[in-house]
Design a protein around this motif. Structure first.
Motif, short mmCIF file in Angstrom:
data_model
loop_
_atom_site.label_atom_id
_atom_site.label_comp_id
_atom_site.label_asym_id
_atom_site.label_seq_id
_atom_site.Cartn_x
_atom_site.Cartn_y
_atom_site.Cartn_z
N ILE A 76 0.83 -1.21 0.00
CA ILE A 76 0.00 0.00 0.00
C ILE A 76 0.87 1.27 0.00
O ILE A 76 0.61 2.18 -0.78
N LEU A 80 0.72 4.21 -2.91
CA LEU A 80 0.47 5.62 -2.60
C LEU A 80 1.64 6.49 -3.03
O LEU A 80 1.47 7.66 -3.37
N GLU A 96 -10.78 -1.49 6.67
CA GLU A 96 -9.57 -0.76 7.06
C GLU A 96 -8.75 -0.37 5.83
O GLU A 96 -8.27 0.75 5.73
N ARG A 97 -8.58 -1.33 4.90
CA ARG A 97 -7.80 -1.02 3.71
C ARG A 97 -8.55 -0.05 2.80
O ARG A 97 -7.94 0.81 2.17
N GLU A 99 -10.12 2.40 3.47
CA GLU A 99 -9.94 3.79 3.87
C GLU A 99 -8.72 4.39 3.20
O GLU A 99 -8.61 5.60 3.06
N ARG A 100 -7.77 3.55 2.80
CA ARG A 100 -6.53 4.07 2.23
C ARG A 100 -6.45 3.87 0.72
O ARG A 100 -5.77 4.64 0.06
N ARG A 213 -5.14 3.90 -6.23
CA ARG A 213 -5.18 5.13 -5.41
C ARG A 213 -6.58 5.70 -5.43
O ARG A 213 -7.29 5.61 -6.44
N GLN A 214 -6.96 6.33 -4.34
CA GLN A 214 -8.33 6.85 -4.19
C GLN A 214 -8.71 7.79 -5.34
O GLN A 214 -9.84 7.78 -5.78
#
Lengths: 250, 240
Positions: A76, A80, A96-97, A99-100, A213-214
């Motif tokens: 991760i 990023l 949890e993941r 969120e990133r 990526r978000q």
């Protein structure tokens, strides 16, 4: 004349557009070896279920893909830090993941499998028959959650850190049956003499997705579309059957 | 449970009434396991310590070997050997022994007992050999035989000298019992590991369990201080 120019510019835009799609460069990260999902064959070439699926996906997306090897711990962070753009390395979708990173729709889910000795003839879904039996699970896995929620108080649950310790206790007859990630059970229990699968595999959890990526929502849409096509046109099934004797499609 | 506590627990994500009960059950298991192994270990250690002081090497040798083996290897390894090793013995599942060793509790109890007995043997032996010669000579002068000397003079005075070192052993044993959780026993640590893996909250789960161990240790320290003042009453300065 004006019409001509308009049409020409439209055509140009179209060409440019498709050219842009063709030129999309994607770097996809894998953590090897994790057979049969991603590993290197005897010639040192990267292969496996997820690698082949990634190749098919790239073709579907018209993307120019490069495969990167990345150790799991740095997955991760590496994504990023833009060292690569996609993770296709059996990353289970968890809140949890999520969120990133941005997850695609799930593309596979290995079921939990019931394994026990040849002499075990109880129906694992029959709670009355299972009462008092001792079930082994790996602590904190989706299999643990499933057994705790559905069979807690009926069976005795023993939780292990590693699958190896659990299989030792199954062999030593301290456990009647284990409920474990199917490929793990296949490798550790079924490979031994005198053990068999004792129940239908159960699909658990949200499955495994491509991590991005978000902000890369555009890529995510293309990935989802490509995966959907592969699942529908049979490409997915062909690749899956090459590596698995059971269904992991999701 | 009083209402306000129940209410506070319900607002809390991790420390619900259910997880508190899991910790409580774990604490009961820990205390049960440690208490039994210490009591049995002490009962075994006293005669072994006496044998260990005997001059004949055929008597003291085996005891020396036993304490050397069990103090020379980690408790975790001893537990692995007893728990997993016994299950590998061909045909043990058909004997009545399996009724006992099938459950993880008894292999753990056996490992802990053998381990603490080895340490306690050496603690008591040290206390016995450091008995002042004068006390033994005086006992001999009174015409006491070996048995009576042991019972009336050597062991009581050795007990006074051993109690401080033994209190350390008791506390170490309590903390060492945390490894019982690796063989599926849900003791305090086992409960903490289960709760940690359920909520992914290592700090909450483990700090709470650390506080539980500290509370138990506090009780032990307090009890041993009482015992010491009682046993060593004669050494206190006479004050007005």
């Amino acid at each position: 004349m004006k019409k001509m120019i308009f049409a020409a510019s439209c055509a140009l835009a179209l060409i440019a557009g498709s050219a842009q799609a063709q030129e999309r460069d994607l770097r996809i990260a894998f953590d090897v070896p994790y057979a049969p999902f991603e590993y290197k064959d005897e010639n040192g070439n990267l292969t496996g279920f997820e690698v082949e699926l990634a190749e098919a996906m790239c073709e579907e997306m018209n993307a120019n893909c490069e495969f990167v090897i990345q150790a799991w711990d740095g997955m991760i962070p590496g994504l990023l830090a833009r060292k690569f753009d996609l993770i296709m390395s059996s990353m289970s979708i968890t809140p949890e993941r999520a969120e990133r990173v941005l997850f695609s729709e799930p593309y596979y889910n290995t079921p939990g499998g019931w394994f026990g000795p040849e002499s075990f003839n109880t129906d694992v879904t029959d709670m009355d028959a299972m009462a008092g039996k001792t079930v082994g699970v790996q602590r904190g896995t989706t299999m643990d959650t499933y057994v705790t929620e559905n069979m807690g108080g009926i069976v005795t649950i023993k939780r292990y850190t590693t699958a190896d310790d659990m299989v030792l206790d199954l062999e030593g007859q301290r456990l009647d049956v284990v409920f474990v990630d199917y490929p793990v059970g296949e490798e550790t229990v079924l490979s031994k003499e005198g053990f068999k699968e004792v129940g239908e595999p159960v699909k658990l959890g949200q499955g495994v997705g491509v991590a991005m990526r978000q902000r890369d929502t555009e890529v995510a849409e293309e990935v989802n579309a490509a995966l959907r096509t592969l699942k529908e046109d049979g490409t997915y099934d062909t690749i899956m059957q090459k590596y698995f004797a059971y269904d992991i499609k999701m | 449970m009083p209402d306000f506590i129940a209410e506070w627990l319900n607002q809390n994500e991790i420390f619900t009434a259910m997880t508190i009960m899991e910790y409580w059950d774990g604490m009961v298991t820990t205390v049960h396991l440690v208490f039994l192994s210490l009591v049995i270990g002490l009962l075994v250690a006293v005669p072994l310590a006496i044998l260990r002081t005997v001059r004949n090497p055929f008597v003291s040798g085996p005891v020396w070997l036993y304490t050397y083996l069990f103090r020379g290897t980690p408790l975790l390894i001893q537990l692995y050997i007893i728990y997993y090793g016994l299950a590998q013995i061909e045909g043990i599942q058909e004997t009545f022994w399996w009724e006992i060793f099938r459950e993880p509790f008894y292999p753990a109890l056996l490992a802990f007992t053998l381990n603490t007995a080895a340490y306690t043997t050496e603690i008591i032996r040290g206390a016995i050999v450091s008995t002042p010669n004068g006390e033994i000579e005086a006992a001999k002068a009174y015409g006491m035989n070996w048995f009576m000397r042991m019972r009336r003079i050597v062991l009581p005075s050795a007990a006074r000298r051993a109690v401080q070192a033994y209190s350390n052993e008791v506390i170490f044993m309590l903390h060492a019992s945390a490894i019982a959780s690796v063989v599926t026993i849900v003791d305090l640590t086992g409960a903490a590991r289960n709760i940690y893996s359920r909520f992914y909250a290592p700090f909450d789960a483990f700090i709470f369990v650390a506080l539980c161990y500290m509370a138990l240790t506090f009780i032990l320290v307090f009890a041993f201080r009482k015992l010491e003042t009682h046993l060593l009453k004669h050494q206190r300065p006479v004050s007005g």
